[in-house]
Enzyme design. Structure first.
Site, PDB file in Angstrom:
ATOM      1  N   GLU A   1       0.849  -1.192   0.000  1.00 63.75           N
ATOM      2  CA  GLU A   1       0.000   0.000   0.000  1.00 63.75           C
ATOM      3  C   GLU A   1       0.885   1.242   0.000  1.00 63.75           C
ATOM      4  OE1 GLU A   1      -1.028  -1.421   4.065  1.00 63.75           O
ATOM      5  OE2 GLU A   1      -1.353   0.719   4.492  1.00 63.75           O
TER       6      GLU A   1
ATOM      7  N   LYS B   1       2.709   4.595   1.083  1.00 69.26           N
ATOM      8  CA  LYS B   1       3.107   5.207   2.350  1.00 69.26           C
ATOM      9  C   LYS B   1       2.708   6.680   2.251  1.00 69.26           C
ATOM     10  CE  LYS B   1       6.988   5.537   5.529  1.00 69.26           C
ATOM     11  NZ  LYS B   1       6.958   6.957   5.827  1.00 69.26           N
TER      12      LYS B   1
ATOM     13  N   ASP C   1       2.274  10.529   3.035  1.00 74.68           N
ATOM     14  CA  ASP C   1       3.146  11.533   3.636  1.00 74.68           C
ATOM     15  C   ASP C   1       2.304  12.522   4.445  1.00 74.68           C
ATOM     16  OD1 ASP C   1       5.507  12.699   4.226  1.00 74.68           O
ATOM     17  OD2 ASP C   1       5.841  13.605   2.260  1.00 74.68           O
TER      18      ASP C   1
ATOM     19  N   TYR D   1      -4.937   2.538   8.511  1.00 77.75           N
ATOM     20  CA  TYR D   1      -4.119   1.424   8.021  1.00 77.75           C
ATOM     21  C   TYR D   1      -3.551   0.533   9.127  1.00 77.75           C
ATOM     22  CZ  TYR D   1      -0.498   4.953   8.973  1.00 77.75           C
ATOM     23  OH  TYR D   1       0.283   5.906   9.571  1.00 77.75           O
TER      24      TYR D   1
ATOM     25  N   LYS E   1      11.145   3.123   0.199  1.00 78.33           N
ATOM     26  CA  LYS E   1      11.061   4.554  -0.106  1.00 78.33           C
ATOM     27  C   LYS E   1      11.292   4.832  -1.594  1.00 78.33           C
ATOM     28  CE  LYS E   1      10.984   7.276   2.932  1.00 78.33           C
ATOM     29  NZ  LYS E   1      11.230   7.719   4.275  1.00 78.33           N
TER      30      LYS E   1
ATOM     31  N   CYS F   1      22.539  45.229  -3.569  1.00 75.67           N
ATOM     32  CA  CYS F   1      21.156  44.759  -3.639  1.00 75.67           C
ATOM     33  C   CYS F   1      20.585  45.079  -5.026  1.00 75.67           C
ATOM     34  CB  CYS F   1      20.331  45.447  -2.567  1.00 75.67           C
ATOM     35  SG  CYS F   1      18.569  45.145  -2.728  1.00 75.67           S
TER      36      CYS F   1
ATOM     37  N   CYS G   1      17.831  47.980  -4.722  1.00 76.84           N
ATOM     38  CA  CYS G   1      18.068  49.366  -4.312  1.00 76.84           C
ATOM     39  C   CYS G   1      19.518  49.807  -4.462  1.00 76.84           C
ATOM     40  CB  CYS G   1      17.625  49.571  -2.868  1.00 76.84           C
ATOM     41  SG  CYS G   1      18.705  48.780  -1.678  1.00 76.84           S
TER      42      CYS G   1
ATOM     43  N   CYS H   1      21.020  42.798   2.092  1.00 77.64           N
ATOM     44  CA  CYS H   1      20.977  44.187   1.669  1.00 77.64           C
ATOM     45  C   CYS H   1      20.980  45.067   2.914  1.00 77.64           C
ATOM     46  CB  CYS H   1      19.701  44.403   0.871  1.00 77.64           C
ATOM     47  SG  CYS H   1      19.269  46.124   0.674  1.00 77.64           S
TER      48      CYS H   1
ATOM     49  N   CYS I   1      15.010  50.201   0.657  1.00 76.37           N
ATOM     50  CA  CYS I   1      15.042  49.163  -0.376  1.00 76.37           C
ATOM     51  C   CYS I   1      13.609  48.814  -0.775  1.00 76.37           C
ATOM     52  CB  CYS I   1      15.753  47.920   0.159  1.00 76.37           C
ATOM     53  SG  CYS I   1      15.640  46.525  -0.964  1.00 76.37           S
TER      54      CYS I   1
END
Ligand code: IVH
Length: 712
Positions: free
Chosen positions: A132, A134, A136, A244, A332, A426, A429, A450, A456
């Site tokens: 079956e 697995k 997550d 399960y 897995k 940056c 800016c 930055c 900015c």
């Protein structure tokens, strides 16, 4: 007492007596738990990671010196990131175990061989396995007594989990009652709570639109939704469940794994429709390959296949090793990968100025999802992998949603491809972008930031949102959505603009009241809300500036230390100039460390920040910090709970009022609560308060009380 605590904090670990150490460990357990709750549950940390780490390190150092003082509730004993003490604990009568992992066909052959050896089955004796997906998600144990759901508990450390019954009762697909005639008197159904992928994307879109936290993947979203202190939030989240397995039971409905799962389905529990019986290793591997191909189209995340010995008498004989059963294994899936071309590297600027490199990819399908962007983490990572624009790269999508660039296919590197030069300014800016030295390691931080602060543009929007947020200026009617729109149109670019908006609007041809989403009344309310904040408490003001590492607590500490804006600003100017005396004075304050001082110096060094501040101070008056008398008020020493919607006060204002008057504000109602202030929509807390016969006030009553027009 407060002074005594203060002294202990300043003592080195080696100087502590045993009694003092015990006292410190108690304080640290309390404080760390408090910060864990803020961080994990409310997503609103008050202290920097470095400050938090310092607390944890001090706790560990004291425990190392006095091992017999380690507390049952010590932070060092808590596993994982669970906000453990916010839910009651449940001891699993049958432990919730995990599974051993297998990564290739050989591991599966070994597993089947070992089962056969253990049971002394020869090759000709059939040995059926169920296969079956697995799932997550997160595992849960549902305890039913006489058909009624009594307790729902998370796995926790396998022995003790968290009681999330109230939340689980809101999940539609989980029966609160099982009426089937053959349902045993006592039965613990176990399985996985998860969120379907489409629901996850929709939830994140809604969260983002509301300016709320978005989740990294469906598993986190499911976990975050289940671990809510307010069950009505869980109820609003689309959680699913597959049964399960089982824990303590008074009887079993079948003699095989498959038979029990079929009974689950009859009793009204969702079970995974893809479960199959396999009679050989080849059949198991074939199932694995099939599911790996179909994986992307399932609609929910799976990270492998679980095989289980089908006969329960075999399972019984096989039993368990320390943490996993001998009769099951998880096979897995490898992370999903694909190859594509890196077209460009874009630098994104986050709220705190962190420059994050993002790979712009030629679109490619990885595990059923089209990927165009992938994270490159930081500049060291790019250098380490020598990733160059134009390279062909391997992209991977693991359990997480954000794909990663794994490696470069060097054979396909185009002639003339140049090593990537990470920008030192940056991109938004032009301010310098720097890598700070990490205090602890003495090495430069992985992240380049930055230094443009308030000017900015990329950071500006995020900072403006912070500026108007609850613990800062808390301007009603001016939330994330409005800030984004005003910024986009150029109406608000820096904090001071908020306060000149009304005057500018009066002169403007395109008035706010005529715009979509606004009307004369809402605009009037907005001006009133803004004007109410022309006077602001020093701690809120400091917090509102959005200086790195300055959370609510540190801002309050600074306000308390300097008392007025003027003396704070003078000290900061000196610190920015490198004045050692001013710096030493700040260093002396308990709770302020080098990281905070550096952040302050950095902020007050930047001319753009000073300009923005000056403009703001033309509009706003910062009040001196007040040490309020906290005894002898109608609510001093009382515990107050606010619930439901407050209409005149914001939650943080109500809370601040209560605290100022010497009351303690709690999040949940218990026998220890003295007063409950309930607004419209108050639910379970109000009910509980009524049951306990507590004193219940309306918002109006509360205001009258606070203003001294009535007594409790
Ligand atoms: S059986 C005693 N079946 O995987 C064994 N577990 O890595 C009970 N999981 O903690 C587990 N899908 O949270 C089993 N179809 C499935 C599963 C599954 C997901 C999770 C479960 C377990 C973890 C172990």
């Amino acid at each position: 007492m407060a002074d005594l605590d203060q002294d202990l904090r300043n003592l080195g670990v080696e100087q502590l007596s045993k009694a003092q150490a015990a006292q410190e460990l108690a304080r640290l357990a309390r404080e760390i738990a408090h910060h864990d709750r803020l961080y994990f549950l409310h997503d609103r940390p008050e202290i920097s990671d470095a400050e938090y780490d310092a607390l944890v390190r001090r706790n560990a150092a004291i425990e190392a010196r006095f091992p017999d003082l380690v507390r049952a509730d010590s932070p060092s004993r808590r596993v994982g990131a669970a906000p453990a003490e916010t839910f009651a604990k449940v001891r699993h009568r049958v432990p919730m175990l995990s599974l051993d992992n297998a990564f290739g066909p050989e591991d599966i052959r070994d597993f089947v061989d070992s089962v056969r050896r253990f049971l002394r089955l020869d090759e000709n004796t059939p040995l059926e396995m169920t296969a079956e997906p697995k799932i997550d998600g997160l595992s849960i144990s549902l305890r039913y007594e006489r058909g009624e759901l009594m307790t729902a508990a998370t796995r926790g450390d396998g022995t003790t989990g968290e009681n999330v019954t109230a939340n689980v009762r809101t999940i539609d697909v989980i029966p609160n009652q099982v009426t089937a005639a053959d349902f045993p008197d006592l039965f613990e159904v176990r399985g996985e709570i998860y969120m379907a992928r489409d629901d996850f994307f929709a939830l994140n879109a809604a969260q983002q639109a509301a300016g709320e936290k978005v989740f990294a993947n469906p598993r986190n979203a499911a976990a975050g939704s289940l671990r809510q202190l307010d069950p009505s939030i869980t109820a609003s989240r689309p959680l699913q469940f597959f049964a399960y397995a089982w824990g303590e039971v008074s009887a079993l409905p079948a003699e095989t794994q498959k038979g029990v799962i079929e009974a689950f389905a009859r009793w009204g529990f969702p079970v995974n429709p893809l479960m199959e019986l396999c009679e050989s290793v080849e059949a198991m591997l074939d199932y694995y390959q099939r599911l790996e191909r179909e994986r992307a189209g399932l609609g929910y995340d799976i990270d492998g296949i679980v095989y289980k010995v089908n006969r329960l008498d075999y399972q019984e004989r096989l039993g368990f090793k320390s943490r996993a059963p001998r009769w099951a294994i998880a096979h897995k899936f490898p992370a999903e990968r694909a190859t594509t071309v890196l077209q460009d590297i874009e630098i994104q600027v986050g709220r705190t100025g962190a420059l994050t490199p993002v790979a712009k990819l030629e679109p490619v399908t990885v595990g059923g999802v089209v990927v165009q962007n992938a994270t490159l983490h930081n500049e060291d990572e790019i250098a380490r992998k020598d990733i160059r624009i134009g390279d062909t790269v391997v992209v991977q999508r693991a359990g997480d949603v954000i794909p990663q660039v794994v490696e470069v296919v060097l054979e396909q590197r185009p002639a003339g491809a140049q090593p990537y030069q990470f920008p030192t300014r940056c991109p938004a800016c032009g301010s310098h972008a720097v890598r700070e030295l990490n205090e602890r390691t003495g090495k430069p931080d992985a992240v380049r930031r930055c230094t443009g602060g308030l000017i900015c543009p990329a950071q500006a929007v995020e900072r403006l949102k912070h500026f108007v947020s609850r613990d800062a200026f808390d301007i009603e009617g001016l939330g994330a959505k409005q800030i984004e729109a005003f910024y986009e149109e150029g109406l608000v670019r820096k904090p001071a603009d908020i306060f000149t908006l009304e005057v500018r609007d009066a002169k403007s041809l395109k008035k706010l009241k005529d715009r979509e989403g606004w009307g004369p009344k809402s605009v009037r309310n907005l001006w009133a809300a803004i004007n109410r904040r022309r006077k602001i408490a020093l701690d809120r003001f400091i917090y509102a500036l959005g200086i790195r590492h300055i959370g609510v607590t540190t801002a309050r500490l600074l306000a308390k230390t300097y008392g007025s804006w003027q003396s704070f600003a003078e000290a900061m100017a000196k610190i920015a100039e490198g004045d050692q005396q001013a710096r030493a004075a700040l260093e002396d304050i308990d709770g302020i460390g080098g990281t905070v001082i550096e952040a302050l110096a950095e902020f007050f060094k930047e001319p753009h920040n000073l300009e923005a501040l000056e403009a703001l101070l033309q509009e706003v008056e910062v009040e001196d910090y007040h040490f309020e008398a906290v005894s002898d008020t109608p609510v001093s020493g009382k515990t107050v709970v606010f619930t439901g919607k407050l209409e005149r006060l914001s939650r943080s204002e109500a809370k601040a009022q209560a605290e100022r008057l010497g009351a303690k504000v709690a999040g949940s109602v218990s026998k220890k609560t003295d007063l409950v202030v309930a607004g419209p929509g108050a639910g379970s807390k109000l009910k509980k308060a009524e049951e306990l016969g507590l004193q219940i006030l309306s918002e109006e009553d509360w205001i009258a009380l606070v203003e001294g027009r009535s007594a409790v």
